[in-house]
Design an enzyme around this catalytic site. Structure first.
Site, PDB file in Angstrom:
ATOM      1  N   HIS A 397     148.876  37.898 122.724  1.00 13.48           N
ATOM      2  CA  HIS A 397     149.424  37.057 121.651  1.00 13.48           C
ATOM      3  C   HIS A 397     150.879  37.407 121.355  1.00 13.48           C
ATOM      4  O   HIS A 397     151.746  36.530 121.245  1.00 13.48           O
ATOM      5  CB  HIS A 397     148.575  37.225 120.385  1.00 13.48           C
ATOM      6  N   ARG A 494     148.949  24.666 121.804  1.00 13.72           N
ATOM      7  CA  ARG A 494     147.838  25.432 121.235  1.00 13.72           C
ATOM      8  C   ARG A 494     147.587  25.009 119.791  1.00 13.72           C
ATOM      9  O   ARG A 494     148.516  24.749 119.036  1.00 13.72           O
ATOM     10  CB  ARG A 494     148.144  26.929 121.284  1.00 13.72           C
ATOM     11  N   ARG A 541     145.425  21.362 123.395  1.00 11.79           N
ATOM     12  CA  ARG A 541     144.204  22.124 123.689  1.00 11.79           C
ATOM     13  C   ARG A 541     143.437  22.378 122.406  1.00 11.79           C
ATOM     14  O   ARG A 541     144.001  22.880 121.428  1.00 11.79           O
ATOM     15  CB  ARG A 541     144.553  23.468 124.349  1.00 11.79           C
ATOM     16  N   GLU A 638     139.544  28.019 133.650  1.00 12.99           N
ATOM     17  CA  GLU A 638     139.824  29.427 133.369  1.00 12.99           C
ATOM     18  C   GLU A 638     138.587  30.315 133.528  1.00 12.99           C
ATOM     19  O   GLU A 638     138.635  31.499 133.205  1.00 12.99           O
ATOM     20  CB  GLU A 638     140.413  29.572 131.960  1.00 12.99           C
TER      21      GLU A 638
END
Length: 760
Positions: A397, A494, A541, A638
């Site tokens: 992050h 995001r 997303r 993923e």
């Protein structure tokens, strides 16, 4: 002040009168460049129209105290103003002069001439680049009645919701907004495109020329993949020519007279567009235009009946040349080593954050030191000069947010919070992953940091590539910086920060009967990105936050304690267990689609079974998002499971996929990417990862499904080359890497063409 000025009466200094487009068409005409004839309805004409009819008072009344964050109200006001302008008759004296000017264009023909009606923004109208392209263009307009109707439509487009929003955001007075309108005889182009008189990325003496069949709208809008030619000005020879498959073209419908998009005939799809003779004419015109303006130019061109016409020219005003950096070092004491997570070298005062309640002590210019950042820390990260963490790798992050904010970051040091002393002065090198004692920054490191910032902010037209280069956006606040990279869209938007920054658990909104409030939070935040990038595609997303990031939120007390949240209740598996959250996201996207933002795509995270995709689509149908012709549905690849059985997902119905290589790597290699003890084993270049990526690309290409990559791996040259060779549709990079990746992709594409030519 005249209502109308013909091109012959205008020059490049007449932007306040004719707008940029109109002034430059006049300049080209008077320089003897072949330009289709036309005239400009001046900006003053628009002002007279709204004042003489007194509709300006109604417009100002509607805009007064408008809450632009109330998207429904914004849209309603926009529609009302546009309708008001379109329905208001043009005063007779203005109308008469426009009619006379149009008739003068028709003198050489016995019939009404077909024209393009284009908005032409004046410098004072649009002070910020964010406004570019907000107004409309209308092609193949014939007859004075249609001309007048479309002039009013151009004027009305000043009040599109997007344009109102940005003027308000930038504190720009709506009453000072004027616009000119270009009326220009149409070139019924058999082929058209754009030409840069120097390489727009490097400043090299190379012309970059794009061409496609039909009208130039396909090239300018990006709906057609054109041929690309690099022409070396020094040797006066074609350096390279890439023939792309041109699937569609824009042309005039002979029956209706309207502009239509149609399929390119099979014999032209893979045929070279620009002949050697046409290339010679174009480059000669390019040299003349550049010499006339005495600076590099970005031009548009069209060819009809072997005649080359220039349709537009504008300067590449912000072209920057990359300078060589000389090395000069000073002795520094290294006190901590970690991973280079975000490039740049800065100094600051250490502030150690052990608890979320301590964030207030971060002041502008401090170095934020913590175990690992969370979304709650983003406001403090914005104030910090740099970030140092105990945990995490280059995809954690802290690393992702730091790169997006453009601040240096060193992650995975293991002991930053115990080694560094509160209020001490340190220097961090975010490229090498080092922390130094003291605040003196070596000259070459500072120059390197400045160069990185310069590369990110290059505002020229981007280097032309067949493979799209997109940008990742983690939070709306970073959208402007991402937009300035001139990426081909957003490959990953995001949602985590949008939701978690509220301080309230998304499910608590639902439980408290405040779903509308949650939806509005999402609409307001997504709007900041999708509006800025419009009409370029933004892939949103849906929520993918591990459970430990929810614990500190109001309503997060019941979050489970998971031994490894990265392998736990997150992504699609959580949203299908708590479907009301996912439905709220779908409703937010639906609201934006209804407001005209047709550049949105939905991307579902962490899928492992086609049934998950099917269930998500069922939820979308429940809220009315499906069926909708303007929404694309995609998924993240993923997990190894999704990569191996990608054909089953395609069969369920997919428009695109995007590789999340950060997770795909950790799941394939069985390691926690946030664990610094095993970070040395983390590599996206592992043969197993590459094999999975290539397999998915091949299967998707066979099915016509777009492919992209939004993980850190896409920024690595050795991986990018394999993906481009395999036929990936786009690469999405962090903001700091977009310019570098575009140059890399261009180099790879040239190599592929050269290798193919050698084999032949």
């Amino acid at each position: 002040m005249n209502y109308v000025e013909f091109f012959e009466q205008l020059g490049k200094d007449d932007i306040p009168i004719a707008g940029g487009k109109g002034a430059n068409l006049g300049e080209l005409t008077n320089a003897g460049i072949p330009v289709p004839p036309g005239f400009v309805i001046t900006a003053e004409t628009y002002r007279k129209f709204v004042t003489k009819t007194e509709i300006i008072d109604k417009i100002n009344e509607l805009l007064n105290n408008l809450d632009i964050n109330d998207t429904n109200k914004l849209r309603a006001v926009s529609d009302e103003i546009k309708q008001l302008i379109k329905e208001t008759p043009i005063p007779d004296d203005i109308q008469r002069i426009i009619i006379e000017a149009y008739n003068a264009l028709c003198v050489k023909t016995e019939d009404d001439v077909t024209v393009a009606v284009r908005s032409s923004a004046t410098a004072e109208d649009l002070p910020d680049a964010s406004f570019a392209g907000q107004q409309d263009t209308f092609l193949n307009i014939k007859g004075i009645d249609d001309v007048l109707e479309n002039v009013r439509s151009c004027w009305a487009s000043l009040f599109e919701a997007r344009a109102i929003f940005y003027r308000e955001e930038n504190d720009f007075d709506h009453s000072r907004v004027y616009i000119a309108v270009v009326i220009q005889q149409m070139v019924n182009s058999e082929k058209a495109g754009v030409m840069f008189t120097v390489n727009p990325s490097t400043g090299e003496e190379q012309m970059l020329i794009e061409g496609a069949w039909g009208l130039g709208e396909g090239v300018v809008s990006g709906t057609v993949t054109p041929d690309t030619c690099v022409y070396d000005k020094e040797s006066d020879k074609e350096a390279s020519y890439i023939i792309n498959t041109k699937k569609t073209m824009f042309k005039k419908d002979e029956k209706t007279g309207k502009t239509i998009e149609t399929e390119v005939p099979d014999d032209l799809k893979d045929k070279r567009v620009i002949s050697e003779e046409e290339l010679k004419k174009l480059t000669q015109l390019g040299r003349r235009i550049e010499k006339h303006y005495k600076k590099p130019q970005d031009t548009e061109w069209g060819i009809e009946n072997d005649n080359v016409y220039m349709l537009q020219s504008r300067p590449i005003t912000t072209l920057k040349n990359i300078k060589e950096v000389k090395s000069e070092t000073i002795e520094r004491n290294i006190i901590l080593e970690g991973l280079g997570a975000s490039p740049g070298t800065v100094a600051g005062t250490v502030k150690i954050i052990n608890d979320i309640d301590e964030l207030d002590k971060i002041k502008d210019g401090d170095i934020l030191v913590t175990t690992m950042t969370t979304p709650d820390m983003v406001p403090a990260m914005k104030r910090a000069n740099g970030i140092v963490t105990n945990e995490g790798g280059v995809t954690c992050h802290a690393a992702i947010i730091s790169r997006e904010l453009g601040i240096p970051c060193v992650s995975g040091t293991g002991k930053a919070t115990t080694t560094l002393k509160e209020n001490s002065i340190v220097t961090i090198d975010g490229k090498k992953g080092l922390v130094f004692e003291g605040g003196e920054v070596a000259k070459e490191s500072q120059e390197e940091a400045n160069q990185i910032a310069q590369n990110v902010q290059i505002a020229t037209e981007p280097l032309l590539t067949v493979t799209d280069v997109k940008v990742n956006v983690s939070m709306p606040e970073a959208a402007q910086r991402a937009y300035e990279t001139q990426a081909d869209g957003v490959g990953l938007l995001r949602t985590e920060h949008m939701m978690l920054a509220t301080g309230v658990h998304p499910n608590k909104y639902i439980e408290d009967g405040r779903e509308d409030e949650l939806i509005q939070v999402l609409v307001d935040n997504i709007l900041k990105v999708v509006d800025l990038f419009y009409p370029k595609t933004v892939w949103y997303r849906t929520l993918d936050a591990p459970t430990d990031e929810f614990k500190t939120l109001e309503g997060g007390e019941s979050e489970p304690d998971e031994a490894n949240p990265m392998l736990g209740w997150r992504g699609i598996r959580r949203e299908l267990d708590q479907p009301e959250i996912l439905k709220a996201e779908f409703k937010a996207v639906k609201k934006l689609l209804e407001q005209g933002y047709t550049n949105l795509g939905i991307m579902l995270p962490l899928l492992q079974a086609p049934e998950e995709l099917k269930r998500a689509k069922e939820l979308a149908r429940e809220v009315g998002l499906i069926p909708h012709k303007d929404i694309d549905f995609g998924m993240m690849v993923e997990t190894p499971a999704s990569a191996i059985i990608i054909e089953d997902f395609i069969a369920e119905g997919l428009d695109f996929v995007s590789f999340g290589t950060n997770d795909l790597t950790q799941y394939t290699l069985a390691l926690d990417r946030n664990n610094e003890l095993v970070s040395k084993h983390y590599t996206e270049s592992h043969p197993a990862i590459i094999k999975l990526l290539v397999h998915v690309i091949e299967k998707c290409n066979e099915a016509g499904v777009k492919t992209s990559i939004c993980g850190q791996a896409g920024s690595k040259p050795e991986i990018a080359e394999k993906l481009v060779e395999a036929g990936i549709t786009s690469l999405s990079a962090n903001t700091d890497a977009v310019a570098t990746i575009r140059r890399l992709v261009a180099k790879i594409e040239k190599k592929i063409v050269l290798d193919a030519a050698r084999k032949q």
